[in-house]
Structures are given as structure tokens and as C-alpha cells.
Enzyme design. Structure first.
Site, PDB file in Angstrom:
ATOM      1  N   ARG A   1       0.822  -1.217   0.000  1.00  0.00           N
ATOM      2  CA  ARG A   1       0.000   0.000   0.000  1.00  0.00           C
ATOM      3  C   ARG A   1       0.854   1.265   0.000  1.00  0.00           C
ATOM      4  O   ARG A   1       0.523   2.246   0.665  1.00  0.00           O
ATOM      5  CB  ARG A   1      -0.929   0.040   1.225  1.00  0.00           C
TER       6      ARG A   1
ATOM      7  N   ARG B   1      -3.711   6.413   0.771  1.00  0.00           N
ATOM      8  CA  ARG B   1      -4.321   7.556   1.449  1.00  0.00           C
ATOM      9  C   ARG B   1      -3.424   8.341   2.396  1.00  0.00           C
ATOM     10  O   ARG B   1      -3.805   9.399   2.855  1.00  0.00           O
ATOM     11  CB  ARG B   1      -5.570   7.077   2.191  1.00  0.00           C
TER      12      ARG B   1
ATOM     13  N   ARG C   1      -7.791  11.525  -5.692  1.00  0.00           N
ATOM     14  CA  ARG C   1      -9.036  10.860  -5.291  1.00  0.00           C
ATOM     15  C   ARG C   1     -10.231  11.817  -5.209  1.00  0.00           C
ATOM     16  O   ARG C   1     -11.384  11.381  -5.232  1.00  0.00           O
ATOM     17  CB  ARG C   1      -8.850  10.143  -3.958  1.00  0.00           C
TER      18      ARG C   1
ATOM     19  N   ASP D   1      -6.502  -3.174  -7.336  1.00  0.00           N
ATOM     20  CA  ASP D   1      -6.997  -3.814  -6.122  1.00  0.00           C
ATOM     21  C   ASP D   1      -7.146  -5.300  -6.401  1.00  0.00           C
ATOM     22  O   ASP D   1      -7.255  -5.702  -7.567  1.00  0.00           O
ATOM     23  CB  ASP D   1      -8.349  -3.214  -5.713  1.00  0.00           C
TER      24      ASP D   1
HETATM   25  O1  CP3 Z   1       0.106  -1.929  -2.413  1.00  0.00           O
HETATM   26  C1  CP3 Z   1      -0.120  -1.059  -3.257  1.00  0.00           C
HETATM   27  O2  CP3 Z   1       0.354   0.116  -3.199  1.00  0.00           O
HETATM   28  C2  CP3 Z   1      -0.941  -1.389  -4.492  1.00  0.00           C
HETATM   29  C3  CP3 Z   1      -2.323  -1.146  -4.410  1.00  0.00           C
HETATM   30  C4  CP3 Z   1      -3.245  -2.093  -3.684  1.00  0.00           C
HETATM   31  C5  CP3 Z   1      -4.557  -1.704  -3.298  1.00  0.00           C
HETATM   32  N1  CP3 Z   1      -5.192  -2.790  -2.809  1.00  0.00           N
HETATM   33  C6  CP3 Z   1      -5.132  -0.358  -3.477  1.00  0.00           C
HETATM   34  C7  CP3 Z   1      -6.196   0.057  -2.570  1.00  0.00           C
HETATM   35  C8  CP3 Z   1      -3.097  -3.429  -3.344  1.00  0.00           C
HETATM   36  C9  CP3 Z   1      -1.894  -4.335  -3.491  1.00  0.00           C
HETATM   37  C10 CP3 Z   1      -4.348  -3.853  -2.794  1.00  0.00           C
HETATM   38  C11 CP3 Z   1      -4.601  -5.219  -2.364  1.00  0.00           C
HETATM   39  C12 CP3 Z   1      -5.752  -5.500  -1.508  1.00  0.00           C
HETATM   40  N2  CP3 Z   1      -7.022  -4.974  -1.569  1.00  0.00           N
HETATM   41  C13 CP3 Z   1      -5.752  -6.499  -0.509  1.00  0.00           C
HETATM   42  C14 CP3 Z   1      -4.566  -7.366  -0.174  1.00  0.00           C
HETATM   43  C15 CP3 Z   1      -3.593  -6.615   0.660  1.00  0.00           C
HETATM   44  C16 CP3 Z   1      -4.068  -6.360   2.053  1.00  0.00           C
HETATM   45  O3  CP3 Z   1      -4.219  -5.175   2.383  1.00  0.00           O
HETATM   46  O4  CP3 Z   1      -4.241  -7.331   2.799  1.00  0.00           O
HETATM   47  C17 CP3 Z   1      -7.022  -6.534   0.091  1.00  0.00           C
HETATM   48  C18 CP3 Z   1      -7.490  -7.423   1.211  1.00  0.00           C
HETATM   49  C19 CP3 Z   1      -7.833  -5.573  -0.613  1.00  0.00           C
HETATM   50  C20 CP3 Z   1      -9.261  -5.250  -0.379  1.00  0.00           C
HETATM   51  C21 CP3 Z   1      -9.407  -3.830  -0.020  1.00  0.00           C
HETATM   52  N3  CP3 Z   1      -9.409  -2.791  -0.934  1.00  0.00           N
HETATM   53  C22 CP3 Z   1      -9.460  -3.249   1.294  1.00  0.00           C
HETATM   54  C23 CP3 Z   1      -9.478  -4.017   2.571  1.00  0.00           C
HETATM   55  C24 CP3 Z   1      -9.490  -1.849   1.123  1.00  0.00           C
HETATM   56  C25 CP3 Z   1      -9.436  -0.784   2.190  1.00  0.00           C
HETATM   57  C26 CP3 Z   1     -10.730  -0.153   2.513  1.00  0.00           C
HETATM   58  C27 CP3 Z   1     -10.489   1.121   3.288  1.00  0.00           C
HETATM   59  O5  CP3 Z   1     -10.863   2.188   2.776  1.00  0.00           O
HETATM   60  O6  CP3 Z   1      -9.928   1.053   4.396  1.00  0.00           O
HETATM   61  C28 CP3 Z   1      -9.469  -1.587  -0.261  1.00  0.00           C
HETATM   62  C29 CP3 Z   1      -9.435  -0.271  -0.905  1.00  0.00           C
HETATM   63  C30 CP3 Z   1      -8.106   0.132  -1.411  1.00  0.00           C
HETATM   64  N4  CP3 Z   1      -7.334  -0.630  -2.239  1.00  0.00           N
HETATM   65  C31 CP3 Z   1      -7.451   1.377  -1.172  1.00  0.00           C
HETATM   66  C32 CP3 Z   1      -6.258   1.332  -1.901  1.00  0.00           C
HETATM   67  C33 CP3 Z   1      -5.224   2.415  -2.027  1.00  0.00           C
HETATM   68  C34 CP3 Z   1      -8.009   2.554  -0.390  1.00  0.00           C
HETATM   69  C35 CP3 Z   1      -8.784   3.232  -1.481  1.00  0.00           C
HETATM   70  C36 CP3 Z   1      -9.213   4.621  -1.291  1.00  0.00           C
HETATM   71  O7  CP3 Z   1     -10.227   4.839  -0.610  1.00  0.00           O
HETATM   72  O8  CP3 Z   1      -8.603   5.497  -1.940  1.00  0.00           O
END
Ligand code: CP3
Length: 352
Positions: free
Chosen positions: A29, A33, A42, A78
Site C-alpha cells: 500500500r 491515502r 481521489r 486492487d
Molecule cells: O500496495 C499497493 O500500493 C498497491 C495497491 C493495492 C490496493 N489494494 C489499493 C487500494 C493493493 C496491493 C491492494 C490489495 C488488496 N485490496 C488487498 C490485499 C492486501 C491487504 O491489504 O491485505 C485486500 C485485502 C484488498 C481489499 C481492499 N481494498 C481493502 C481491505 C481496502 C481498504 C478499505 C479502506 O478504505 O480502508 C481496499 C481499498 C483500497 N485498495 C485502497 C487502496 C489504495 C483505499 C482506497 C481509497 O479509498 O482510496
């Protein structure tokens, strides 16, 4: 004349277990954010709008490389990105995560899932990868969610604490479960192969929630599909990283998978992972919660991890999970510089 920056392949070398002059670092990540520049983007675009727009998506992917000086970029997407093409209605809700309006509960639901054709279904991801390869002077990591973690969202309909619907399907409808693993496994193979062929040099599989299973259930219900995925990708000549959260009790299972690098979360100290038989390069594992504590606490723990990690060639520094939105950019910059400086000095004095 603009100075051409030399290509930094420290991360690729580490994935192959080779020595280099410093320990490479990247962060899960690392684009997100906690970065004001990301928040600004965003304001204009949703997460899915970013990933559908190669120029914007490449810009977001590049942000942490330019800002922090990390040794690898990770494609901004994602784990749910390929799901709509399979017929799953997914929405990423802020501060919640992926929410699915048509959860998978029966064998018919699984049979109705479509197969992914990356060129047709996610051309924007492949285009982003191509754009990035023209601009990057560090390796690019592609990624996918693992079948268990994806299935947990598909079956539960969203994030879960206990995964009881997932476990119920596994144990009371094993045929449905195995068909679902098969479909998601085939998707993962196609998706990662397409990413590699478009230019991703390393791939990481995120099995974030697999730690909720015991080792026996993992061996029966998950290991076969993981084996199939990693075996199918062996021909592609891109190192493969396995990562999961709270999965220390599954290390013996992971040791049997044809992966190149084992990603550890912060619960499993590196020496303990070695005692559990991990012989491959490891990646990890600073507690992301520590990034909100004092610099002296961060530095002390980082040194400890580097001292342990550097005992074997091919160590990659990372967090034990993703960066929290509350972390300061300055902390990430200071940490990255510290890892480079400390490991460089230590390696230089070891080779004297
Ligand atoms: O790592 C990186 O920089 C690459 C981008 C990336 C995202 N998601 C962008 C994202 C990666 C590798 C993921 C993988 C991902 N997504 C996983 C596996 C990694 C982990 O964290 O265990 C999982 C379980 C997800 C599912 C998911 N998507 C979650 C739990 C969330 C967070 C929700 C929140 O707002 O707290 C997301 C959204 C997400 N994916 C964000 C990002 C940057 C936040 C998006 C935003 O609101 O801008």
C-alpha cells in the site's frame, strides 16, 4: 543534459537470493491515502476510475517511487479489479473495503461465473504496466489476490471477522468450494501471466485472510490451487512472492509451494521463520502500527529486522502489512533512507 539514472535491480537480485550493495525496500500500500498527492487525485476519481485510466494509474503508481525512493513499484490496482469481468458486482467502500451485492453461495453461482480474458476484460491494467515500464528505473511488481482471500469476500459479501460462511461452504459443500477455487485459480493464472507478459517483472500473491484457517484445512482446501497457480507460472521467468497475514502456522505448507520469496507479517520474527524451515528469501516485516510511534522506536525495530534479515542473502524489507492512512510521508521517507544507509554500511564493512 539530463543525467540518466542507472537502473536499480537490487530488488530483482534479492528475489533470486543474490547479494547486492544494499537491502531493497518497498511497502505494501505504498501508494494510497497517507499521501496528500493521492488524496488530491481521489477528489477527482474513484479507485476504479483511477485503475481504468492508464495515465492516472501510472502516475499514482509512480508517486511513492519518486517520493520515497523505494526499490520497487507495485502496480496500483486492487485484488477485486478482475471481479466485475467474472460477473461479480463489487464496490469498494471507503473505510470498509470491497462489498459484493451478489454473493456466491451455491454451485450454480459458481458455475455462472465468467472466465477472465485479460486482453479483453482488463486492457487498461496491461496498458498501465506498459506505460510504467517506459518510465521506471526500478522493477515493477504485478499482483493478484489469492483464491481463498477472494473467495472470502465473494462468499461473505464483504469484509468479515470470522469467515463462517466461507468455512461452512468449505466443509459442507466441498464440491462447490473446489469448483470455486478452480475458477479463481484459473483466473489468477491468466491474470498474472498477462501482467508478466505486459512487463511486470515480479508478482506477489496476497492471501491476506488465509491465516484464519488451520494448517490441515489449508492443506486440503487451499494448497492444491496455490500449487497449481505457482506451477503454471514457473515458465514465465518472474519471481513469485507469497504473502499472508497471521499465517505463521502455515509456513510449513508454504515451504512446499514453488514460490521464490516468503512474505512475513510482523507476528513472525525472521529467526523463527527460519526455524520453521524457511530457506528462501524473506520479505518483511515491520509492524505497520509502529510507524505511528517515535522515530527512535521505529529505528530500533528496523535495525533489529535488518540485522536478522541480512544473515541470509536475498532479504527484502517491507512492512508486515499495508501503510495506514494516518502515517506521515516524512516517516516513510526517513525509514526508506535509513534502510538504505544502514544496510549499505553493514554490507560494505562485511566485505572488507
Ligand atoms: O500496495 C499497493 O500500493 C498497491 C495497491 C493495492 C490496493 N489494494 C489499493 C487500494 C493493493 C496491493 C491492494 C490489495 C488488496 N485490496 C488487498 C490485499 C492486501 C491487504 O491489504 O491485505 C485486500 C485485502 C484488498 C481489499 C481492499 N481494498 C481493502 C481491505 C481496502 C481498504 C478499505 C479502506 O478504505 O480502508 C481496499 C481499498 C483500497 N485498495 C485502497 C487502496 C489504495 C483505499 C482506497 C481509497 O479509498 O482510496
Amino acid at each position: 543534459m539530463e543525467e540518466l539514472k542507472q537502473y536499480n535491480d537490487a530488488f530483482l537480485k534479492a528475489c533470486r537470493g543474490e547479494e547486492h550493495d544494499h537491502v531493497p525496500v518497498w511497502y505494501m500500500r505504498q501508494a494510497g491515502r497517507y499521501q496528500p498527492e493521492y488524496m488530491k487525485i481521489r477528489e477527482k476519481y474513484s479507485l476504479f476510475e483511477i485503475t481504468h485510466n492508464p495515465e492516472v494509474c501510472a502516475e499514482v503508481t509512480l508517486l511513492p517511487v519518486q517520493q520515497l525512493g523505494v526499490d520497487a513499484a507495485i502496480l496500483f490496482a486492487d485484488i477485486m479489479t478482475p471481479m466485475p469481468a467474472m460477473g461479480i458486482d463489487v464496490e469498494i467502500k471507503s473505510s470498509i473495503g470491497p462489498v459484493i451485492s451478489n454473493p456466491i453461495r451455491t454451485i450454480e453461482d459458481v458455475q455462472n461465473m465468467q472466465q477472465l480474458d485479460p486482453q479483453k476484460d482488463v486492457p487498461y491494467i496491461l496498458e498501465t504496466i506498459k506505460l510504467l515500464r517506459q518510465q521506471l528505473n526500478v522493477p515493477l511488481i504485478g499482483f493478484a489476490g489469492a483464491p481463498y482471500t477472494l473467495a472470502s469476500y465473494l462468499i461473505e459479501g464483504g469484509p468479515s471477522r470470522n469467515y463462517y460462511r466461507t468455512k461452512a461452504m468449505m466443509h459442507s459443500q466441498p464440491e462447490t468450494w473446489h469448483l470455486l477455487m478452480d475458477r479463481l485459480g484459473d483466473m489468477t493464472i491468466e491474470y498474472l501471466r498477462a501482467q508478466i507478459q505486459a512487463g511486470a517483472q515480479v508478482v506477489q500473491i496476497f492471501d491476506s485472510w488465509v491465516g484464519s484457517l488451520n494448517a490441515k484445512d489449508y492443506a486440503t482446501f487451499v494448497a492444491p490451487v496455490m500449487n497449481k497457480i505457482f506451477t503454471a507460472l514457473e515458465k514465465e521467468n518472474a519471481p513469485k512472492i507469497m504473502f499472508g497475514v497471521g499465517a505463521g502456522h502455515l509456513l510449513q505448507e508454504w515451504n512446499r509451494l514453488p514460490v521464490d520469496v516468503i512474505g512475513l507479517d510482523w507476528r513472525m520474527p525472521i529467526p523463527m521463520a527460519r526455524q520453521h524451515g524457511v530457506k528462501k528469501p524473506v520479505q518483511g516485516n515491520l509492524d505497520p502500527g509502529l510507524l505511528l510511534s517515535s522515530w527512535s522506536a521505529i529505528e530500533e525495530k528496523t535495525k533489529e529486522i535488518l540485522d536478522e534479515g541480512m544473515k541470509t542473502p536475498g532479504f527484502i524489507f517491507n512492512l508486515g502489512h499495508g501503510v495506514y492512512p494516518q502515517v506521515k510521508v516524512e516517516t516513510m521517507q526517513r525509514l526508506t533512507a535509513f534502510i538504505h544507509e544502514y544496510s549499505r554500511e553493514k554490507m560494505a564493512s562485511a566485505s572488507l
